[in-house]
Enzyme design. Structure first.
Site, PDB file in Angstrom:
ATOM      1  N   ARG A 152       0.839  -1.197   0.000  1.00  0.00           N
ATOM      2  CA  ARG A 152       0.000   0.000   0.000  1.00  0.00           C
ATOM      3  C   ARG A 152       0.871   1.244   0.000  1.00  0.00           C
ATOM      4  O   ARG A 152       1.907   1.290   0.660  1.00  0.00           O
ATOM      5  CB  ARG A 152      -0.894   0.039   1.243  1.00  0.00           C
ATOM      6  CG  ARG A 152      -1.766   1.288   1.336  1.00  0.00           C
ATOM      7  CD  ARG A 152      -2.584   1.319   2.622  1.00  0.00           C
ATOM      8  NE  ARG A 152      -1.751   1.381   3.815  1.00  0.00           N
ATOM      9  CZ  ARG A 152      -1.194   2.497   4.283  1.00  0.00           C
ATOM     10  NH1 ARG A 152      -1.352   3.649   3.653  1.00  0.00           N
ATOM     11  NH2 ARG A 152      -0.466   2.468   5.373  1.00  0.00           N
ATOM     12  N   VAL A 153       0.443   2.244  -0.758  1.00  0.00           N
ATOM     13  CA  VAL A 153       0.997   3.588  -0.648  1.00  0.00           C
ATOM     14  C   VAL A 153      -0.166   4.549  -0.478  1.00  0.00           C
ATOM     15  O   VAL A 153      -1.284   4.298  -0.948  1.00  0.00           O
ATOM     16  CB  VAL A 153       1.854   3.989  -1.873  1.00  0.00           C
ATOM     17  CG1 VAL A 153       3.158   3.197  -1.897  1.00  0.00           C
ATOM     18  CG2 VAL A 153       1.097   3.812  -3.174  1.00  0.00           C
ATOM     19  N   SER A 154       0.089   5.667   0.201  1.00  0.00           N
ATOM     20  CA  SER A 154      -0.988   6.566   0.593  1.00  0.00           C
ATOM     21  C   SER A 154      -1.416   7.548  -0.484  1.00  0.00           C
ATOM     22  O   SER A 154      -2.561   7.977  -0.506  1.00  0.00           O
ATOM     23  CB  SER A 154      -0.577   7.356   1.841  1.00  0.00           C
ATOM     24  OG  SER A 154      -0.268   6.471   2.889  1.00  0.00           O
ATOM     25  N   THR A 155      -0.484   7.928  -1.345  1.00  0.00           N
ATOM     26  CA  THR A 155      -0.821   8.948  -2.341  1.00  0.00           C
ATOM     27  C   THR A 155      -0.552   8.427  -3.747  1.00  0.00           C
ATOM     28  O   THR A 155       0.261   7.513  -3.950  1.00  0.00           O
ATOM     29  CB  THR A 155      -0.003  10.228  -2.116  1.00  0.00           C
ATOM     30  OG1 THR A 155       1.393   9.923  -2.235  1.00  0.00           O
ATOM     31  CG2 THR A 155      -0.261  10.807  -0.737  1.00  0.00           C
TER      32      THR A 155
ATOM     33  N   GLN B  65       3.131   8.248  -5.078  1.00  0.00           N
ATOM     34  CA  GLN B  65       4.080   7.284  -4.519  1.00  0.00           C
ATOM     35  C   GLN B  65       4.066   6.015  -5.355  1.00  0.00           C
ATOM     36  O   GLN B  65       3.082   5.705  -6.030  1.00  0.00           O
ATOM     37  CB  GLN B  65       3.718   6.957  -3.056  1.00  0.00           C
ATOM     38  CG  GLN B  65       3.944   8.118  -2.111  1.00  0.00           C
ATOM     39  CD  GLN B  65       3.518   7.761  -0.694  1.00  0.00           C
ATOM     40  OE1 GLN B  65       2.395   7.289  -0.471  1.00  0.00           O
ATOM     41  NE2 GLN B  65       4.387   7.983   0.266  1.00  0.00           N
TER      42      GLN B  65
END
Length: 199
Positions: A21-24, A27
Site C-alpha cells: 500500500r501507498v498513501s498517495t 508514490q
C-alpha cells in the site's frame, strides 16, 4: 533492508499472499512489489493512493477474503497493513483466529516460527488494552465535563461500548458493515462516524 531476501518457506498446499500500500497517487509500489516477489508471494494485493486511515481498502478486503487457513500474509512493513495500533492488533488477532500466518519482512516477524507466534498473543493483549483505555478515557472525560457543569446533549445512538464492540466485530471477526448496521440498528453514517473516533 528486509530480512528475507530469499523466498519464504511455506506449508504444502498453502499460499504466500502479499499486500502492498501507498498513501498517495504519486508514490510508487515498486520497492514493496520487489520485496514481496523475492519472498515468493504467489499473488500481491495492493491499494494505490489509499490512506491507511480510510475505512475501505479494496485490495486489503480482497486479500482477507482470499486467505485460507495455513496461508501466510506477507507485507514489506507492518505500517502498510494497519491504519492504527488498534486496527493492526485487530487484524493480527483475526489472522490468528483464521489460522493464517503473518510475516513482515522489514521487522523480521514471522508467526510461522515458534518465536513469531508470540506476536499474535502480544497484539491480542494490545487490542484489549487499547479498548479498555478508550472506555476509561471516555468515561473520565464525560465525568469531568459534568463536574464542570457542561451540557452534554442527548447521548449518541452508539455508546462507547457499542463502537468498541463494532470495531472488534468488523476487524477481528470479519463482520460486514451491513451485518453491523442490523446488529446495532443504526445508519451507516452513524456507524462510520463512531468507528472513525477510534482511529
Amino acid at each position: 533492508m528486509e530480512l528475507w531476501p530469499q523466498p519464504l518457506s511455506q506449508t504444502k498446499g498453502a499460499s504466500l499472499l502479499g499486500y502492498a500500500r501507498v498513501s498517495t497517487d504519486d508514490q510508487r509500489l515498486d520497492m514493496q512489489f520487489d520485496a514481496l516477489t523475492r519472498a515468493a508471494c504467489t499473488q500481491v494485493y495492493y491499494d494505490h493512493g489509499v490512506s491507511g486511515a480510510k475505512a475501505a481498502r479494496p485490495g486489503l478486503d480482497e486479500l482477507l477474503d482470499a486467505l485460507q487457513a495455513g496461508d501466510t500474509l506477507v507485507v514489506y512493513k507492518m505500517d502498510r497493513l494497519g491504519r492504527s495500533v488498534l486496527h493492526l492488533a485487530d487484524l493480527l488477532t483475526r489472522l490468528d483466529k483464521d489460522g493464517v500466518h503473518f510475516c513482515s519482512l522489514t521487522e523480521g516477524i514471522n508467526t510461522a516460527t515458534p518465536g513469531g507466534k508470540l506476536v499474535f498473543h502480544i497484539f491480542a493483549a494490545i487490542a484489549e488494552f487499547h479498548r479498555d483505555l478508550i472506555r476509561e478515557n471516555t468515561r473520565n472525560g464525560l465525568a469531568a465535563a459534568r463536574t464542570r457543569g457542561a451540557r452534554l446533549g442527548r447521548p449518541p445512538k452508539l455508546s462507547v461500548e457499542d463502537v468498541v464492540e463494532a470495531h472488534r466485530l468488523l476487524h477481528q471477526e470479519g463482520w460486514s458493515v451491513a451485518s453491523l448496521l442490523e446488529r446495532f440498528e443504526v445508519s451507516e453514517s452513524t456507524l462510520l462516524r463512531g468507528l472513525r473516533r477510534l482511529v
